[in-house]
Design a protein around this motif. Structure first.
Motif, PDB file in Angstrom:
ATOM      1  N   GLU A 168       0.831  -1.204   0.000  1.00 16.74           N
ATOM      2  CA  GLU A 168       0.000   0.000   0.000  1.00 16.74           C
ATOM      3  C   GLU A 168       0.867   1.257   0.000  1.00 16.74           C
ATOM      4  O   GLU A 168       0.539   2.259  -0.640  1.00 16.74           O
ATOM      5  CB  GLU A 168      -0.926  -0.016   1.201  1.00 16.74           C
ATOM      6  CG  GLU A 168      -2.053  -1.039   1.090  1.00 16.74           C
ATOM      7  CD  GLU A 168      -2.944  -1.048   2.309  1.00 16.74           C
ATOM      8  OE1 GLU A 168      -2.573  -0.397   3.317  1.00 16.74           O
ATOM      9  OE2 GLU A 168      -3.997  -1.701   2.281  1.00 16.74           O
ATOM     10  N   MET A 169       2.007   1.199   0.711  1.00 23.17           N
ATOM     11  CA  MET A 169       2.933   2.326   0.691  1.00 23.17           C
ATOM     12  C   MET A 169       3.547   2.514  -0.690  1.00 23.17           C
ATOM     13  O   MET A 169       3.735   3.641  -1.151  1.00 23.17           O
ATOM     14  CB  MET A 169       4.034   2.109   1.732  1.00 23.17           C
ATOM     15  CG  MET A 169       3.547   2.138   3.179  1.00 23.17           C
ATOM     16  SD  MET A 169       4.852   1.621   4.334  1.00 23.17           S
ATOM     17  CE  MET A 169       6.099   2.866   4.010  1.00 23.17           C
ATOM     18  N   LEU A 170       3.844   1.397  -1.370  1.00 19.83           N
ATOM     19  CA  LEU A 170       4.432   1.485  -2.704  1.00 19.83           C
ATOM     20  C   LEU A 170       3.491   2.168  -3.681  1.00 19.83           C
ATOM     21  O   LEU A 170       3.887   3.094  -4.404  1.00 19.83           O
ATOM     22  CB  LEU A 170       4.786   0.085  -3.216  1.00 19.83           C
ATOM     23  CG  LEU A 170       6.031  -0.603  -2.669  1.00 19.83           C
ATOM     24  CD1 LEU A 170       6.202  -1.961  -3.311  1.00 19.83           C
ATOM     25  CD2 LEU A 170       7.283   0.235  -2.910  1.00 19.83           C
ATOM     26  N   VAL A 171       2.244   1.725  -3.721  1.00 21.57           N
ATOM     27  CA  VAL A 171       1.315   2.269  -4.709  1.00 21.57           C
ATOM     28  C   VAL A 171       0.792   3.634  -4.296  1.00 21.57           C
ATOM     29  O   VAL A 171       0.233   4.362  -5.134  1.00 21.57           O
ATOM     30  CB  VAL A 171       0.136   1.301  -4.938  1.00 21.57           C
ATOM     31  CG1 VAL A 171       0.633  -0.023  -5.477  1.00 21.57           C
ATOM     32  CG2 VAL A 171      -0.668   1.089  -3.658  1.00 21.57           C
ATOM     33  N   ALA A 172       0.981   4.005  -3.032  1.00 23.39           N
ATOM     34  CA  ALA A 172       0.529   5.324  -2.585  1.00 23.39           C
ATOM     35  C   ALA A 172       1.488   6.424  -3.017  1.00 23.39           C
ATOM     36  O   ALA A 172       1.211   7.611  -2.810  1.00 23.39           O
ATOM     37  CB  ALA A 172       0.349   5.341  -1.078  1.00 23.39           C
ATOM     38  N   GLY A 173       2.624   6.044  -3.576  1.00 21.80           N
ATOM     39  CA  GLY A 173       3.571   7.039  -4.066  1.00 21.80           C
ATOM     40  C   GLY A 173       4.522   7.573  -3.023  1.00 21.80           C
ATOM     41  O   GLY A 173       5.147   8.623  -3.221  1.00 21.80           O
ATOM     42  N   GLU A 174       4.672   6.865  -1.885  1.00 25.38           N
ATOM     43  CA  GLU A 174       5.589   7.351  -0.846  1.00 25.38           C
ATOM     44  C   GLU A 174       7.040   7.273  -1.297  1.00 25.38           C
ATOM     45  O   GLU A 174       7.902   7.932  -0.721  1.00 25.38           O
ATOM     46  CB  GLU A 174       5.386   6.540   0.437  1.00 25.38           C
ATOM     47  CG  GLU A 174       4.021   6.743   1.075  1.00 25.38           C
ATOM     48  CD  GLU A 174       3.959   6.199   2.488  1.00 25.38           C
ATOM     49  OE1 GLU A 174       5.044   6.005   3.082  1.00 25.38           O
ATOM     50  OE2 GLU A 174       2.850   5.981   2.990  1.00 25.38           O
ATOM     51  N   PHE A 175       7.335   6.443  -2.296  1.00 28.42           N
ATOM     52  CA  PHE A 175       8.701   6.315  -2.800  1.00 28.42           C
ATOM     53  C   PHE A 175       8.790   6.836  -4.227  1.00 28.42           C
ATOM     54  O   PHE A 175       9.628   6.371  -5.015  1.00 28.42           O
ATOM     55  CB  PHE A 175       9.150   4.857  -2.746  1.00 28.42           C
ATOM     56  CG  PHE A 175       8.929   4.207  -1.412  1.00 28.42           C
ATOM     57  CD1 PHE A 175       9.467   4.750  -0.267  1.00 28.42           C
ATOM     58  CD2 PHE A 175       8.157   3.063  -1.304  1.00 28.42           C
ATOM     59  CE1 PHE A 175       9.256   4.153   0.965  1.00 28.42           C
ATOM     60  CE2 PHE A 175       7.941   2.450  -0.089  1.00 28.42           C
ATOM     61  CZ  PHE A 175       8.492   3.005   1.053  1.00 28.42           C
ATOM     62  N   ALA A 176       7.938   7.769  -4.591  1.00 27.04           N
ATOM     63  CA  ALA A 176       7.909   8.305  -5.955  1.00 27.04           C
ATOM     64  C   ALA A 176       9.252   8.924  -6.308  1.00 27.04           C
ATOM     65  O   ALA A 176       9.869   9.631  -5.506  1.00 27.04           O
ATOM     66  CB  ALA A 176       6.801   9.344  -6.082  1.00 27.04           C
ATOM     67  N   GLY A 177       9.709   8.647  -7.527  1.00 25.79           N
ATOM     68  CA  GLY A 177      10.976   9.182  -7.998  1.00 25.79           C
ATOM     69  C   GLY A 177      12.188   8.444  -7.498  1.00 25.79           C
ATOM     70  O   GLY A 177      13.320   8.830  -7.800  1.00 25.79           O
ATOM     71  N   LYS A 178      11.987   7.362  -6.731  1.00 29.99           N
ATOM     72  CA  LYS A 178      13.105   6.599  -6.189  1.00 29.99           C
ATOM     73  C   LYS A 178      13.099   5.198  -6.791  1.00 29.99           C
ATOM     74  O   LYS A 178      12.117   4.759  -7.364  1.00 29.99           O
ATOM     75  CB  LYS A 178      13.003   6.528  -4.664  1.00 29.99           C
ATOM     76  CG  LYS A 178      13.027   7.896  -3.980  1.00 29.99           C
ATOM     77  CD  LYS A 178      12.889   7.759  -2.475  1.00 29.99           C
ATOM     78  CE  LYS A 178      12.885   9.113  -1.789  1.00 29.99           C
ATOM     79  NZ  LYS A 178      12.724   9.000  -0.324  1.00 29.99           N
ATOM     80  N   ASP A 179      14.219   4.520  -6.634  1.00 28.09           N
ATOM     81  CA  ASP A 179      14.346   3.165  -7.145  1.00 28.09           C
ATOM     82  C   ASP A 179      13.565   2.222  -6.237  1.00 28.09           C
ATOM     83  O   ASP A 179      13.925   2.019  -5.073  1.00 28.09           O
ATOM     84  CB  ASP A 179      15.816   2.763  -7.198  1.00 28.09           C
ATOM     85  CG  ASP A 179      16.028   1.438  -7.917  1.00 28.09           C
ATOM     86  OD1 ASP A 179      15.029   0.849  -8.362  1.00 28.09           O
ATOM     87  OD2 ASP A 179      17.182   1.003  -8.019  1.00 28.09           O
ATOM     88  N   THR A 180      12.506   1.633  -6.758  1.00 26.01           N
ATOM     89  CA  THR A 180      11.643   0.777  -5.942  1.00 26.01           C
ATOM     90  C   THR A 180      12.388  -0.444  -5.432  1.00 26.01           C
ATOM     91  O   THR A 180      12.103  -0.940  -4.335  1.00 26.01           O
ATOM     92  CB  THR A 180      10.413   0.349  -6.759  1.00 26.01           C
ATOM     93  OG1 THR A 180       9.719   1.523  -7.188  1.00 26.01           O
ATOM     94  CG2 THR A 180       9.471  -0.502  -5.939  1.00 26.01           C
ATOM     95  N   TYR A 181      13.338  -0.950  -6.207  1.00 21.97           N
ATOM     96  CA  TYR A 181      14.061  -2.149  -5.774  1.00 21.97           C
ATOM     97  C   TYR A 181      14.738  -1.936  -4.424  1.00 21.97           C
ATOM     98  O   TYR A 181      14.732  -2.843  -3.569  1.00 21.97           O
ATOM     99  CB  TYR A 181      15.099  -2.542  -6.823  1.00 21.97           C
ATOM    100  CG  TYR A 181      16.038  -3.626  -6.339  1.00 21.97           C
ATOM    101  CD1 TYR A 181      15.606  -4.941  -6.227  1.00 21.97           C
ATOM    102  CD2 TYR A 181      17.357  -3.325  -5.978  1.00 21.97           C
ATOM    103  CE1 TYR A 181      16.466  -5.939  -5.771  1.00 21.97           C
ATOM    104  CE2 TYR A 181      18.213  -4.314  -5.526  1.00 21.97           C
ATOM    105  CZ  TYR A 181      17.764  -5.610  -5.422  1.00 21.97           C
ATOM    106  OH  TYR A 181      18.612  -6.585  -4.960  1.00 21.97           O
ATOM    107  N   ARG A 182      15.323  -0.773  -4.218  1.00 21.02           N
ATOM    108  CA  ARG A 182      16.002  -0.516  -2.944  1.00 21.02           C
ATOM    109  C   ARG A 182      15.026  -0.589  -1.781  1.00 21.02           C
ATOM    110  O   ARG A 182      15.351  -1.126  -0.713  1.00 21.02           O
ATOM    111  CB  ARG A 182      16.694   0.840  -2.976  1.00 21.02           C
ATOM    112  CG  ARG A 182      17.893   0.901  -3.912  1.00 21.02           C
ATOM    113  CD  ARG A 182      18.708   2.150  -3.656  1.00 21.02           C
ATOM    114  NE  ARG A 182      19.826   2.240  -4.576  1.00 21.02           N
ATOM    115  CZ  ARG A 182      20.988   1.607  -4.425  1.00 21.02           C
ATOM    116  NH1 ARG A 182      21.154   0.814  -3.387  1.00 21.02           N
ATOM    117  NH2 ARG A 182      21.952   1.757  -5.311  1.00 21.02           N
TER     118      ARG A 182
END
Length: 542
Positions: free
Chosen positions: A186-200
């Motif tokens: 839910e945090m991923l799709v909410a855009g809390e890591f927008a602009g960052k490398d999701t893999y990390r």
């Protein structure tokens, strides 16, 4: 009396030249001895020495071996070009030989025969750990015989207590894994890591989750990020040094970084050991065994590296692959909702006819109608889901086929032996490369296509090895006596992620940063890095 500068330089040059000559002669001697033994073993076949050398593998350079070839074209491309036409290929890492096996029958021989054992690094030299590993081997042999229906009754009651304790730990942690995974997605799709490398961020999440599940150790986000970064950088540098052992002679900044990241992991391993001494974790205590602190540290760090590298890599590739194939996403959505409906009062899409009809339709009911909330995360539903095969399992297996997280499975010959017509001297290292077996065109139909349906065909063994002819063509976690013990935990964590991704199908999309015209949907073969790290990607809310 001080030595003149020119004499000092002359002395240093002479010393370096002498060292280089010694290394060169040693390398030529090693290469020559290997090819001579192979030729002597084939004299009755009337094979000439030149034929033996050219048929063994790429011709090595003195001192460097095939390292420059690996560095120039990439590790997996080099294997693909060199090993597919041979059952066993001789490659050289500097002056160290490596026999790569690419025939399914010979892979089975290497992974099941007691002639080939794991290389004895210092974490496995104690008698206590050796006895525990032998017990594990007997349990695996018993399990295989049970599956074949040929187990004597006297062996049927043998059980590996370490593996049984791990399975109990997984059963007790199912709800924890599911709840944490749902919250993280839910945090991923909410855009809390927008602009960052999701893999990390995926890697950091699984560092936290696996430390909590395996060791009972809770980490902060900052600590998890630091450990995840150290694991990634140390693993990347280790893989580079495996291909080019001389890298340490000229990559000084990489040496400093490697030492620093290794030190971070060693200190964290000491912290885990201190925590384990004051806690009660029967599985981890049984697995580590009563050995010295240095060996305990080595085993704990090995477990940590395996648990926090393999799952993030597979999870990232699964999200990328699902997000790049609309039809597969549609099937996953319907499958997830059907499984959930079977355990809820409302029965939606509970039979296969409804499943097939909705997959081919243009619209799917809103995800909110089938959302899975925390109060519905009941042990009976999750346990049943994780014990049955479904299209979710097929998608995960296909992801692990195309992107296996273990680059190499190594074994060491305990005595002289033959693999096919190749002599394997005692002490030689034999390698099985899962990526190579999983992309072998002789074993898989359309090997480069992401096709989970290959695991759901009518064949009785399709769930074990897809459309390949043997179990030993599909080895993401190994096979046989030394199959990875953490396989059940990895599969449960991946199932949780794919389940919640399917239930939120209309809420997110995956954006991959590609280089040039490269596309993840392209059926042409792609050669990943040795670490199997995915390209930079991100999840976005729709």
């Amino acid at each position: 009396m001080h030595m003149p500068l020119h004499r000092g330089l002359l002395f240093a040059g002479t010393a370096l030249g002498t060292y280089a000559i010694i290394q060169l002669l040693g390398s030529l001697t090693t290469h020559g001895r290997w090819y001579w033994r192979q030729w002597c073993s084939r004299r009755n076949q009337s094979a000439g020495l030149r034929e033996v050398i050219s048929g063994a593998g790429p011709l090595p350079l003195p001192f460097l071996g095939n390292s420059l070839y690996f560095t120039r074209v990439g590790f997996f491309r080099a294997l693909y070009e060199s090993c597919l036409k041979r059952q066993v290929t001789l490659l050289w890492f500097a002056s160290s030989p490596l026999l790569v096996v690419s025939d399914a029958n010979l892979v089975k021989q290497v992974l099941t025969s007691r002639i080939y054992e794991k290389p004895r690094y210092f974490g496995y030299r104690s008698r206590t750990v050796k006895a525990a590993l032998e017990l594990h081997q007997k349990a695996e042999l018993m399990r295989e015989r049970i599956e074949l229906g040929s187990t004597p009754e006297s062996e049927a009651n043998v059980e590996d207590p370490s593996r049984a304790a791990l399975l109990n730990l997984i059963d007790d942690s199912i709800n924890l894994i599911a709840e944490d995974t749902e919250r993280f997605f839910e945090m991923l799709v909410a855009g809390e890591f927008a602009g960052k490398d999701t893999y990390r961020h995926i890697q950091q999440f699984y560092v936290k989750l696996n430390c909590k599940v395996l060791f009972g150790l809770c980490l902060s986000d900052k600590e998890a990020a630091r450990i995840a970064m150290a694991i990634e950088k140390a693993g990347d540098e280790f893989s580079k040094r495996m291909i080019l052992p001389q890298r340490g002679l000229f990559a000084w900044t990489a040496n400093v970084s490697y030492i620093w990241n290794t030190s971070v992991l060693l200190l964290f391993g000491q912290r885990i050991l201190r925590h384990l001494r004051s806690s009660s974790h029967p599985w981890i205590h049984g697995w580590v065994g009563k050995v010295g602190r240095l060996r305990q540290l080595a085993k704990v760090l090995g477990l940590l590296m395996a648990a926090t590298q393999t799952v993030p890599i597979a999870a990232s590739w699964a999200l990328i692959s699902i997000g790049s194939h609309d039809k597969i996403r549609r099937k996953l959505v319907v499958e997830a909702r059907r499984l959930l409906a079977e355990h809820s009062p409302e029965k939606h899409l509970a039979d296969k006819a409804d499943f097939d009809a909705v997959v081919t339709s243009e619209t799917i009911a809103p995800a909110s109608e089938f959302s899975l909330r925390h109060e519905k995360l009941k042990s009976n539903f999750l346990s049943d889901l994780f014990r049955k095969d479904s299209f979710i399992d097929a998608t995960i297996r296909e992801t692990l086929r195309l992107y296996p997280p273990f680059p190499i499975i190594q074994r060491q010959a305990q005595c002289d032996n033959f693999l096919g017509d190749v002599l394997v001297p005692a002490g030689a290292i034999v390698a099985v490369v899962p990526w190579l077996m999983h992309h072998h065109p002789a074993y898989w139909n359309h090997a480069e296509v992401f096709d989970p349906d290959r695991w759901t065909s009518d064949g009785s063994d399709a769930y074990r090895h897809g459309d390949a002819p043997s179990d030993y063509c599909y080895i993401p976690f190994g096979r046989g006596r030394r199959m990875c013990a953490g396989n059940p935990l990895a599969m449960i964590e991946l199932k949780c992620l794919v389940l919640f991704a399917a239930l939120r199908e209309h809420d997110w999309c995956c954006v991959v940063e590609t280089r040039g015209n490269r596309s993840i949907e392209n059926s042409k073969i792609q050669f990943p890095s040795l670490t199997m790290r995915p390209p930079r990607f991100s999840l976005r809310n729709l």
